[in-house]
Design an enzyme around this catalytic site. Structure first.
Site, PDB file in Angstrom:
ATOM      1  N   PHE A   1       0.903  -1.266  -0.056  1.00  0.00           N
ATOM      2  CA  PHE A   1      -0.077  -0.018  -0.186  1.00  0.00           C
ATOM      3  C   PHE A   1       1.085   1.308   0.003  1.00  0.00           C
ATOM      4  O   PHE A   1       0.665   2.161  -0.695  1.00  0.00           O
ATOM      5  CB  PHE A   1      -0.898   0.026   1.316  1.00  0.00           C
ATOM      6  CG  PHE A   1      -1.704   0.968   1.375  1.00  0.00           C
ATOM      7  CD1 PHE A   1      -3.109   0.944   0.541  1.00  0.00           C
ATOM      8  CD2 PHE A   1      -1.477   2.178   1.941  1.00  0.00           C
ATOM      9  CE1 PHE A   1      -3.794   2.048   0.542  1.00  0.00           C
ATOM     10  CE2 PHE A   1      -2.424   3.301   2.077  1.00  0.00           C
ATOM     11  CZ  PHE A   1      -3.601   3.234   1.326  1.00  0.00           C
ATOM     12  N   ASP A   2       1.771   1.254   0.704  1.00  0.00           N
ATOM     13  CA  ASP A   2       2.573   2.285   0.881  1.00  0.00           C
ATOM     14  C   ASP A   2       3.521   2.762  -0.445  1.00  0.00           C
ATOM     15  O   ASP A   2       3.675   3.737  -0.832  1.00  0.00           O
ATOM     16  CB  ASP A   2       3.721   2.093   2.063  1.00  0.00           C
ATOM     17  CG  ASP A   2       3.307   2.328   3.558  1.00  0.00           C
ATOM     18  OD1 ASP A   2       1.989   2.952   3.481  1.00  0.00           O
ATOM     19  OD2 ASP A   2       3.774   1.941   4.307  1.00  0.00           O
TER      20      ASP A   2
ATOM     21  N   GLU B   1     -30.644   3.211  15.837  1.00  0.00           N
ATOM     22  CA  GLU B   1     -29.328   3.277  15.500  1.00  0.00           C
ATOM     23  C   GLU B   1     -28.388   3.906  16.666  1.00  0.00           C
ATOM     24  O   GLU B   1     -29.045   4.363  17.861  1.00  0.00           O
ATOM     25  CB  GLU B   1     -28.720   4.035  14.427  1.00  0.00           C
ATOM     26  CG  GLU B   1     -29.306   5.418  14.089  1.00  0.00           C
ATOM     27  CD  GLU B   1     -29.198   5.768  12.620  1.00  0.00           C
ATOM     28  OE1 GLU B   1     -29.352   5.255  11.852  1.00  0.00           O
ATOM     29  OE2 GLU B   1     -28.902   7.062  12.571  1.00  0.00           O
TER      30      GLU B   1
ATOM     31  N   LYS C   1     -26.389   6.591  18.987  1.00  0.00           N
ATOM     32  CA  LYS C   1     -26.060   7.899  19.041  1.00  0.00           C
ATOM     33  C   LYS C   1     -24.411   8.129  19.274  1.00  0.00           C
ATOM     34  O   LYS C   1     -23.817   7.894  20.293  1.00  0.00           O
ATOM     35  CB  LYS C   1     -26.746   8.488  20.458  1.00  0.00           C
ATOM     36  CG  LYS C   1     -26.631  10.117  20.071  1.00  0.00           C
ATOM     37  CD  LYS C   1     -27.828  10.622  21.012  1.00  0.00           C
ATOM     38  CE  LYS C   1     -27.717  12.404  20.827  1.00  0.00           C
ATOM     39  NZ  LYS C   1     -26.725  12.736  21.078  1.00  0.00           N
TER      40      LYS C   1
ATOM     41  N   ASP D   1     -20.835   9.494  20.096  1.00  0.00           N
ATOM     42  CA  ASP D   1     -20.366  10.751  20.937  1.00  0.00           C
ATOM     43  C   ASP D   1     -19.212  11.510  20.003  1.00  0.00           C
ATOM     44  O   ASP D   1     -18.104  10.975  20.538  1.00  0.00           O
ATOM     45  CB  ASP D   1     -20.093  10.144  22.690  1.00  0.00           C
ATOM     46  CG  ASP D   1     -20.399  11.305  23.272  1.00  0.00           C
ATOM     47  OD1 ASP D   1     -20.772  12.539  22.890  1.00  0.00           O
ATOM     48  OD2 ASP D   1     -19.886  11.055  24.547  1.00  0.00           O
TER      49      ASP D   1
ATOM     50  N   GLU E   1     -21.346  11.652  12.247  1.00  0.00           N
ATOM     51  CA  GLU E   1     -20.400  11.874  13.438  1.00  0.00           C
ATOM     52  C   GLU E   1     -19.124  11.513  13.365  1.00  0.00           C
ATOM     53  O   GLU E   1     -18.662  10.375  12.722  1.00  0.00           O
ATOM     54  CB  GLU E   1     -21.173  11.124  14.498  1.00  0.00           C
ATOM     55  CG  GLU E   1     -20.695  11.632  15.917  1.00  0.00           C
ATOM     56  CD  GLU E   1     -21.920  12.884  16.302  1.00  0.00           C
ATOM     57  OE1 GLU E   1     -22.562  13.524  15.281  1.00  0.00           O
ATOM     58  OE2 GLU E   1     -21.758  13.343  17.334  1.00  0.00           O
TER      59      GLU E   1
ATOM     60  N   TYR F   1     -24.966   9.064   8.928  1.00  0.00           N
ATOM     61  CA  TYR F   1     -26.222   8.763   9.163  1.00  0.00           C
ATOM     62  C   TYR F   1     -27.269   9.408   8.610  1.00  0.00           C
ATOM     63  O   TYR F   1     -28.423   9.261   8.633  1.00  0.00           O
ATOM     64  CB  TYR F   1     -26.447   8.750  10.736  1.00  0.00           C
ATOM     65  CG  TYR F   1     -26.111  10.123  11.473  1.00  0.00           C
ATOM     66  CD1 TYR F   1     -26.440  11.199  11.161  1.00  0.00           C
ATOM     67  CD2 TYR F   1     -25.015  10.014  12.409  1.00  0.00           C
ATOM     68  CE1 TYR F   1     -26.288  12.405  11.662  1.00  0.00           C
ATOM     69  CE2 TYR F   1     -24.601  11.105  12.873  1.00  0.00           C
ATOM     70  CZ  TYR F   1     -25.260  12.544  12.797  1.00  0.00           C
ATOM     71  OH  TYR F   1     -24.907  13.530  13.181  1.00  0.00           O
TER      72      TYR F   1
ATOM     73  N   LYS G   1     -30.783   8.898  25.847  1.00  0.00           N
ATOM     74  CA  LYS G   1     -29.422   8.960  26.386  1.00  0.00           C
ATOM     75  C   LYS G   1     -29.485   8.116  27.461  1.00  0.00           C
ATOM     76  O   LYS G   1     -30.331   7.970  28.280  1.00  0.00           O
ATOM     77  CB  LYS G   1     -29.497  10.296  26.832  1.00  0.00           C
ATOM     78  CG  LYS G   1     -29.440  11.614  25.741  1.00  0.00           C
ATOM     79  CD  LYS G   1     -28.197  11.938  25.405  1.00  0.00           C
ATOM     80  CE  LYS G   1     -27.798  13.268  26.340  1.00  0.00           C
ATOM     81  NZ  LYS G   1     -26.451  13.581  25.644  1.00  0.00           N
TER      82      LYS G   1
ATOM     83  N   CYS H   1       8.439  16.816  46.798  1.00  0.00           N
ATOM     84  CA  CYS H   1       8.458  15.555  46.206  1.00  0.00           C
ATOM     85  C   CYS H   1       8.210  14.443  47.351  1.00  0.00           C
ATOM     86  O   CYS H   1       9.100  14.178  48.255  1.00  0.00           O
ATOM     87  CB  CYS H   1       9.404  15.444  45.454  1.00  0.00           C
ATOM     88  SG  CYS H   1       9.601  13.934  44.641  1.00  0.00           S
TER      89      CYS H   1
ATOM     90  N   CYS I   1      11.731  12.191  46.987  1.00  0.00           N
ATOM     91  CA  CYS I   1      12.952  12.940  47.069  1.00  0.00           C
ATOM     92  C   CYS I   1      13.066  14.118  47.995  1.00  0.00           C
ATOM     93  O   CYS I   1      14.208  14.865  48.061  1.00  0.00           O
ATOM     94  CB  CYS I   1      13.752  13.074  45.939  1.00  0.00           C
ATOM     95  SG  CYS I   1      13.265  14.337  44.723  1.00  0.00           S
TER      96      CYS I   1
ATOM     97  N   CYS J   1       8.395  17.719  40.270  1.00  0.00           N
ATOM     98  CA  CYS J   1       9.636  17.588  40.914  1.00  0.00           C
ATOM     99  C   CYS J   1      10.666  18.074  39.872  1.00  0.00           C
ATOM    100  O   CYS J   1      10.900  17.405  38.901  1.00  0.00           O
ATOM    101  CB  CYS J   1       9.887  16.153  41.637  1.00  0.00           C
ATOM    102  SG  CYS J   1      11.448  15.966  42.075  1.00  0.00           S
TER     103      CYS J   1
ATOM    104  N   CYS K   1      15.933  12.320  41.605  1.00  0.00           N
ATOM    105  CA  CYS K   1      14.687  11.588  42.222  1.00  0.00           C
ATOM    106  C   CYS K   1      14.554  10.195  41.353  1.00  0.00           C
ATOM    107  O   CYS K   1      14.367   9.978  40.258  1.00  0.00           O
ATOM    108  CB  CYS K   1      13.435  12.448  41.834  1.00  0.00           C
ATOM    109  SG  CYS K   1      12.114  12.039  42.301  1.00  0.00           S
TER     110      CYS K   1
HETATM  111  S1  IVH Z   1     -29.816  12.146  13.398  1.00  0.00           S
HETATM  112  C1  IVH Z   1     -32.019  15.971  12.563  1.00  0.00           C
HETATM  113  N1  IVH Z   1     -28.337  10.121  14.156  1.00  0.00           N
HETATM  114  O1  IVH Z   1     -26.612  13.766  18.030  1.00  0.00           O
HETATM  115  C2  IVH Z   1     -31.247  15.591  13.408  1.00  0.00           C
HETATM  116  N2  IVH Z   1     -27.689  12.187  15.166  1.00  0.00           N
HETATM  117  O2  IVH Z   1     -28.721  16.119  18.949  1.00  0.00           O
HETATM  118  C3  IVH Z   1     -30.464  14.598  12.745  1.00  0.00           C
HETATM  119  N3  IVH Z   1     -25.767  12.001  16.706  1.00  0.00           N
HETATM  120  O3  IVH Z   1     -26.193  16.885  16.622  1.00  0.00           O
HETATM  121  C4  IVH Z   1     -29.582  13.754  13.627  1.00  0.00           C
HETATM  122  N4  IVH Z   1     -25.483   9.933  16.467  1.00  0.00           N
HETATM  123  O4  IVH Z   1     -24.269  15.039  16.111  1.00  0.00           O
HETATM  124  C5  IVH Z   1     -28.409  11.456  14.086  1.00  0.00           C
HETATM  125  N5  IVH Z   1     -27.312   8.021  14.799  1.00  0.00           N
HETATM  126  C6  IVH Z   1     -27.330   9.531  14.889  1.00  0.00           C
HETATM  127  C7  IVH Z   1     -26.599  10.355  15.920  1.00  0.00           C
HETATM  128  C8  IVH Z   1     -26.744  11.497  15.767  1.00  0.00           C
HETATM  129  C9  IVH Z   1     -25.174  11.018  17.041  1.00  0.00           C
HETATM  130  C10 IVH Z   1     -25.710  13.518  17.028  1.00  0.00           C
HETATM  131  C11 IVH Z   1     -25.645  14.561  16.130  1.00  0.00           C
HETATM  132  C12 IVH Z   1     -26.650  15.540  16.502  1.00  0.00           C
HETATM  133  C13 IVH Z   1     -26.952  15.136  17.798  1.00  0.00           C
HETATM  134  C14 IVH Z   1     -28.417  15.420  18.174  1.00  0.00           C
END
Ligand code: IVH
Length: 670
Positions: free
Chosen positions: A37-38, A113, A115, A117, A172, A224, A315, A409, A412, A427, A433
């Site tokens: 690949f490289d 699905e 969420k 973070d 995300e 998404y 959540k 410390c 020491c 320290c 130390c």
């Molecule tokens: S749908 C119209 N799907 O959560 C809103 N959002 O407060 C469409 N997020 O700003 C968002 N996973 O950054 C959607 N599977 C997911 C998500 C997702 C994370 C985040 C996204 C959004 C915040 C919603």
């Protein structure tokens, strides 16, 4: 090669690289070796250098970054970027589902699905090419961070299949836990402030000016939602599937990360499953999102001012327990940084017993207003290290004194310092130390530094306690007789240790430089410095401006280097290492030749003086050919440490010559 041919070859190579990139990062199913690949990438880079007019924005060479954005432009979103209404209550999810059923007549299908973070992103594709990436911002306008987003391997630069000509895809961007841990370990080793959590780190990383740094941070993504005019899809699930076909990383590639259901029960099942299973994911999620699948139904349900009615986020509650603070102890790191650690009355949290929590620094202790014997709240989100988030002041006894950060410390007794603008106490007694001295030696011998076989932290400890070593330079004066005297040290182990030390004298300059343990000089910085200055003496003599003129060497690193070299003891230490025979200049590459012409090689295992890729490069530059699997056509196997036994057996069975690293070097030096 004429211009037309060059252009054609550039496009062909780009396509091939994109294909392998997708196989590796999105499908986790590499089809060629990293080395191959490289090589493809190098070939493309070379051609783009020769024909810069064909160095396109969407070239896979852009993955490694390099573009600097001084100021991110604010741009308006074509479609507003709304957020989701969210709840911590299962009850409210059921109410939401009920409301949807009442508002819509026909059958309803939901898509559940994760969420993720991280940081929301909107990415535009025109004619199949990534043209713009914008953060959420305030929902109507965000910041354009295209150069940085281009470095994320799971976001295609060029699409495949049957994609719409102009659309925006949203998703995300996050930092996987492994990348986060690796980054923090590196920072700890370099004496830098640690990052708090993957989400903030992802967000901070995306706002960095230098896309090269972003490229090295290994961000990831899930997409998404697709937005555009006249898109021909009926529902959300289908669109996600399609996005997968265009080359995006979508949750369908893993089990249960996205699910269709037509009932409240199905939704609840999904929530309960992930509430437990989330700790086993390689990245953090903070909940689950439920969406009505069908677009016509979504349209009828519409939006409130801030969020769609057709979707809701559940959540996860962060698990929190209360326990007693038994004591605060202070750890001294290799760089002298002092970390306060809380000893807690053992308590169950998120499936494990928690006994300790990091308090980070003195500010954190102040912020919590921590008192002796306090009852504290401990949380573990998706994070690895539990943290103290507050104190139950009602349980505090009247006479409980405040926790005072130490002034000297614990190891020491030197008076601690706190440099301006830094959160940690240090320290300053770095050369006397004990944990700093031992820590420096442990770093020196570690795998990525001098990689000394047969020597580990335990032996360093023993040698130190016996007074045989104080600095890494003393290691090279050790004799077999001294070593074999140590507890539990057999003849063979002592022999290995001494051999390991001798072999380490071949370790290239950049790793020796890294091994010295100079503050802020991590692996990457050491490589850059070695490549630029070539000789240790040149680096020592470098003026401040000479240092900061090297790409990516900032003032902080330059100051640290100059301070290090100002110390006579350090110069003496380097001198002793030099006299011991360590590499303090870049070795000229063993010249190109055709000595290996017509011979095919398999390289396997871990090596001392070279990385595997460097060895392969040597083979090629001397006319040999690298192949990935052993067959009766293979002429040589170059065997490093940890070569798999199956490979070794195959090579032996086929009667193929097996070379050690040294034998290989002899072969090309002949
Ligand atoms: S749908 C119209 N799907 O959560 C809103 N959002 O407060 C469409 N997020 O700003 C968002 N996973 O950054 C959607 N599977 C997911 C998500 C997702 C994370 C985040 C996204 C959004 C915040 C919603």
């Amino acid at each position: 090669m004429n211009k037309d041919e060059a252009k054609e070859e550039i496009l062909r190579l780009s396509k091939e690289i994109n294909y392998h990139n997708h196989a590796y990062y999105v499908e986790s199913n590499p089809l060629i070796s990293d080395y191959e690949f490289d090589k493809l990438l190098e070939k493309l880079q070379e051609l783009e250098k020769q024909f810069p007019e064909f160095s396109f924005e969407s070239s896979p060479t852009k993955r490694v970054g390099g573009d600097i954005t001084k100021k991110f432009q604010t741009v308006a979103h074509t479609f507003p970027m709304l957020s989701l209404s969210n709840t911590y209550s299962e009850e409210e999810i059921l109410e939401w589902e009920n409301r949807i059923k009442k508002l819509e007549d026909g059958a309803i299908e939901y898509v559940c699905e994760l969420k993720y973070d991280g940081v929301a992103i909107g990415i535009r594709y025109e004619n199949g090419f990534l043209t713009r990436a914008v953060t959420r911002g305030d929902g109507t306008q965000g910041e354009e961070i295209t150069a940085n987003v281009r470095t994320i391997r799971t976001i295609p630069l060029q699409l495949r299949g049957d994609f719409p000509q102009d659309f925006e895809i949203r998703g995300e961007i996050f930092m996987p836990l492994a990348s986060f841990l690796k980054l923090n370990t590196e920072r700890e080793e370099n004496g830098e402030q640690l990052f708090a959590n993957p989400r903030n780190t992802a967000s901070g990383t995306l706002k960095m000016q230098d896309s090269k740094v972003v490229s090295e941070r290994n961000l990831d993504s899930y997409l998404y939602g697709v937005y555009g005019n006249n898109l021909a899809f009926e529902g959300h699930f289908e669109t996600v599937q399609k996005a997968g076909e265009w080359g995006f990383k979508i949750p369908l590639q893993q089990s249960r990360m996205i699910e269709k259901t037509d009932s409240a029960e199905g939704i609840m099942n999904f929530i309960h499953f992930w509430d437990k299973e989330r700790y086993n994911l390689p990245f953090e999620i903070d909940g689950v999102v439920v969406k009505v699948n069908n677009y016509a139904q979504q349209k009828r349900l519409g939006f409130t001012a801030k969020s769609p009615r057709w979707a809701i986020a559940y959540k996860f509650k962060t698990e929190r327990v209360e326990t007693k603070l038994e004591s605060v102890v202070y750890q001294v790191g290799r760089t002298g940084s002092i970390t306060p650690v809380a000893n807690l009355k053992p308590v169950q949290l998120g499936g494990t017993t928690v006994k300790r929590a990091s308090l980070h620094n003195s500010d954190q202790i102040k912020r919590l207003d921590l008192h002796v014997n306090d009852f504290v709240y401990v949380e573990k989100g998706g994070e690895i290290i539990p943290k103290i988030v507050g104190v139950n002041t009602e349980k505090r006894t009247k006479d409980a004194g405040i926790i005072q950060f130490i002034e000297s410390c614990p190891e020491c007794n030197a008076t601690l310092i706190r440099r301006e603008g830094e959160a940690n106490h240090y320290c300053p007694n770095e050369d006397a130390c004990p944990p700093q001295m031992k820590g420096k030696m442990e770093h020196f011998i570690s795998r990525k530094a001098m990689n000394i076989d047969g020597l580990g932290a335990e032996t360093i400890d023993l040698l130190y306690e016996k007074g045989l070593i104080k600095t890494s330079a003393d290691l090279y004066d050790l004799t077999f007789d001294q070593v074999v005297e140590l507890d539990r040290m057999a003849d063979k182990s002592a022999d290995n240790l001494i051999k390991g030390l001798v072999e380490s004298k071949n370790i290239p300059f950049e790793r020796v430089l890294f091994a010295l343990g100079i503050r802020f000089v991590g692996e990457t910085v050491a490589k850059k410095l070695a490549k630029h200055f070539k000789y240790m003496d040149a680096l020592i003599a470098a003026k401040f401006d000479d240092l900061t003129n090297v790409g990516e060497i900032g003032e902080k690193i330059a100051i640290s280097l100059q301070q290090y070299f100002l110390n006579e003891e350090h110069l003496h230490f380097i001198d002793r290492l030099k006299k011991a025979g360590l590499q303090f200049e870049i070795k000229e590459k063993v010249g190109a030749s055709n000595k290996l012409e017509g011979k095919s090689f398999v390289v396997s295992g871990v090596f001392n003086a070279f990385s595997r890729d460097e060895l392969k490069e040597l083979i090629e530059s001397n006319g040999g050919k690298n192949v990935s699997a052993i067959s009766n056509k293979t002429d040589y196997v170059v065997a490093g440490e940890n070569m798999g036994p199956a490979k070794l057996k195959k090579a032996t069975d086929l009667g193929i010559a097996i070379l050690s690293e040294d034998e290989f070097i002899q072969l090309i030096n002949k």
